[in-house]
Design an enzyme around this catalytic site. Structure first.
Site, PDB file in Angstrom:
ATOM      1  N   GLY A 101      48.691  58.217  73.212  1.00  0.00           N
ATOM      2  CA  GLY A 101      49.533  57.061  72.951  1.00  0.00           C
ATOM      3  C   GLY A 101      50.195  56.543  74.210  1.00  0.00           C
ATOM      4  O   GLY A 101      50.332  55.332  74.405  1.00  0.00           O
ATOM      5  N   ARG A 129      47.854  55.125  64.926  1.00  0.00           N
ATOM      6  CA  ARG A 129      49.210  54.943  65.437  1.00  0.00           C
ATOM      7  C   ARG A 129      49.535  53.464  65.647  1.00  0.00           C
ATOM      8  O   ARG A 129      48.668  52.672  66.026  1.00  0.00           O
ATOM      9  CB  ARG A 129      49.401  55.722  66.738  1.00  0.00           C
ATOM     10  CG  ARG A 129      49.235  57.224  66.532  1.00  0.00           C
ATOM     11  CD  ARG A 129      49.388  58.003  67.810  1.00  0.00           C
ATOM     12  NE  ARG A 129      50.754  57.951  68.302  1.00  0.00           N
ATOM     13  CZ  ARG A 129      51.155  58.555  69.417  1.00  0.00           C
ATOM     14  NH1 ARG A 129      50.292  59.252  70.141  1.00  0.00           N
ATOM     15  NH2 ARG A 129      52.414  58.470  69.808  1.00  0.00           N
ATOM     16  N   ASP A 327      59.497  65.261  72.050  1.00  0.00           N
ATOM     17  CA  ASP A 327      58.231  65.988  71.913  1.00  0.00           C
ATOM     18  C   ASP A 327      58.425  67.476  71.650  1.00  0.00           C
ATOM     19  O   ASP A 327      57.461  68.180  71.312  1.00  0.00           O
ATOM     20  CB  ASP A 327      57.376  65.807  73.168  1.00  0.00           C
ATOM     21  CG  ASP A 327      56.781  64.420  73.264  1.00  0.00           C
ATOM     22  OD1 ASP A 327      56.553  63.796  72.212  1.00  0.00           O
ATOM     23  OD2 ASP A 327      56.545  63.952  74.393  1.00  0.00           O
TER      24      ASP A 327
END
Length: 448
Positions: A101, A129, A327
């Site tokens: 991404g 996404r 993350d």
């Protein structure tokens, strides 16, 4: 078009204490940006410590497709002969960004203000996404995007022939969106301004300044106001990539959970927009010391000494810390499961639109391993079972997500019964040496 290869089922189990030195790979965010800014510069940029995971390799291929000369000289040592701002050539084939991404959104940004057309795709996970969060601000520059329903890949971007500078307030904390707008602003006249209400990782700002862009950051009542003056001549640089804190999270958390462990993780980035996990772990009672603090490649780094204590406590993680550790929430939820008490993680809805819905993936996997979970759109609550209290014994779905796979493999090192994942192959996108590194520390992780 990218496809996902054969699944690699893997299992981890409790074994010996982890000992030794964990030399994790270079930072993924900085590796992407080193290749992209090198391609937008004049001259030869030299990069050491580049992460050679699949995500970054896909960005390298994309820069070649836009006309830059990208060369690998040895492990982690690369050079980029750039084409300059506005110098991208139109690619002859579809740009396949695999699972990344970051890669696709940053690359869309840096070509959106050049009068060329490019089509982007990715693997099954990336193609789910949302890209509208990037293509909407890029449209303000004059770029056009044509994709699948819901603003999803495959997608064609038609770059603006006569780009205009923009002022854009990011609707959610996202370094990818901020960076895409700043990269688009490079080839627009005048000043492009990005306003973010919550600070996100600032690698783009640091590196743009290092490559010669005129960029300023001001903290105001509106938030962080970042102003970039367009159409600079970026100058080639030497970039030393520090080690990735997101990758370091896995051996660090494993050592905190495997009884008797004592490891050193050298040279890890301590950028304040990235180190929220380590701050949180210390608040939970983790024994982590930050040795030999220094600056490498313009980034603060330190060597992390991590020792098992067996006495971690659940906490409420401050909502405002989310952007600095977004993350790392999957592996934090594993630590929380092995802590005593309840850990509350709020402000984490961004996890819903990562490589997978990470809140759902971790909740379902932890539940299968015997942990009680509560969740809503923006919250994950883990009721910890204490050291060695997690039953385990489940096979957890990774949803083609590297961080989900590694998180559950860390859990298996501390749970009563082994923990399996249905597919460990996505780990190669960000941490290709994960298996070997963990085995070198003494972890029992094996392919089934």
């Amino acid at each position: 078009m990218s496809g996902h290869g054969e699944p690699i089922p893997m299992t981890s189990r409790k074994g010996a204490a982890l000992k030794g030195v964990a030399e994790v790979p270079g930072d993924k965010s900085i590796s992407h940006r080193a290749l992209i800014l090198g391609a937008l510069s004049v001259g030869e940029t030299q990069v050491t410590g580049l992460l050679e995971g699949q995500d970054v390799l896909d960005t390298a291929k994309a820069m070649r497709a836009f006309g830059a000369e990208v060369t690998r000289h040895a492990a982690g040592i690369w050079s980029v002969n750039g084409v300059g701002v506005g110098g991208f050539a139109e690619p002859t084939n579809v740009i396949d960004c695999g699972n990344s991404g970051t890669g696709v959104r940053l690359i869309m940004g840096c070509m959106a203000t050049t009068a060329i057309t490019a089509t982007f795709t990715g693997d099954a996970s990336l193609n789910k996404r949302p890209m509208g969060r990037v293509t909407d601000p890029l449209a303000l520059f004059g770029a056009r995007a044509y994709g699948r329903q819901g603003g999803r890949l495959p997608m064609t971007i038609v770059g603006a022939e006569f780009p205009v500078p923009v002022t854009y307030t990011t609707p959610m904390p996202s370094a990818q969106v901020k960076s895409a707008v700043l990269l688009a602003g490079l080839n627009a006249p005048g000043q492009t301004v990005v306003i973010e209400k919550e600070a996100t990782r600032d690698h783009s700002e640091r590196m743009l300044a290092g490559f010669g862009a005129k960029i300023t950051t001001e903290v105001t009542p509106e938030g962080r106001v970042i102003t970039l003056t367009g159409q600079p001549e970026l100058r080639a640089q030497r970039v030393a990539v520090p080690r990735d804190p997101s990758s370091a999270a896995f051996p660090v958390c494993a050592a905190l959970l495997a009884e008797g462990s004592d490891i050193l993780v050298p040279g890890v980035s301590q950028n304040p927009t990235r180190n929220g996990l380590f701050t949180t772990l210390v608040e939970m009672g983790a024994d982590i010391t930050f040795e030999n603090p220094r600056t490498e490649g313009g980034e603060p780094v330190a060597d992390l000494r991590v020792r098992y204590t067996g006495d971690l406590k659940g906490i409420e993680v401050p909502t405002e810390r989310a952007a600095s550790m977004i993350d790392e929430y999957p592996v934090l939820s594993v630590v929380a499961a092995c802590a005593t008490g309840t850990t509350v993680m709020r402000g984490v809805k961004e996890l819903r639109v990562k490589e997978s819905d990470r809140i759902d993936a971790m909740a379902r996997g932890l539940e299968a391993c015997g942990v009680t979970i509560e969740e809503d759109l923006d919250t994950l609550i883990v009721h910890g079972l204490g050291a060695a209290g997690v039953p385990g014994g489940a096979t957890c779905a990774t949803h083609i997500d590297h961080r989900i796979a590694m998180s559950f493999l860390v859990l298996g090192l501390a749970s009563q019964k082994p923990v399996s994942v249905d597919d460990g192959s996505p780990i190669a996108t960000s941490f290709p040496i994960f298996e070997g590194l963990m085995a070198g520390l003494g972890a029992e992780i094996a392919r089934d």
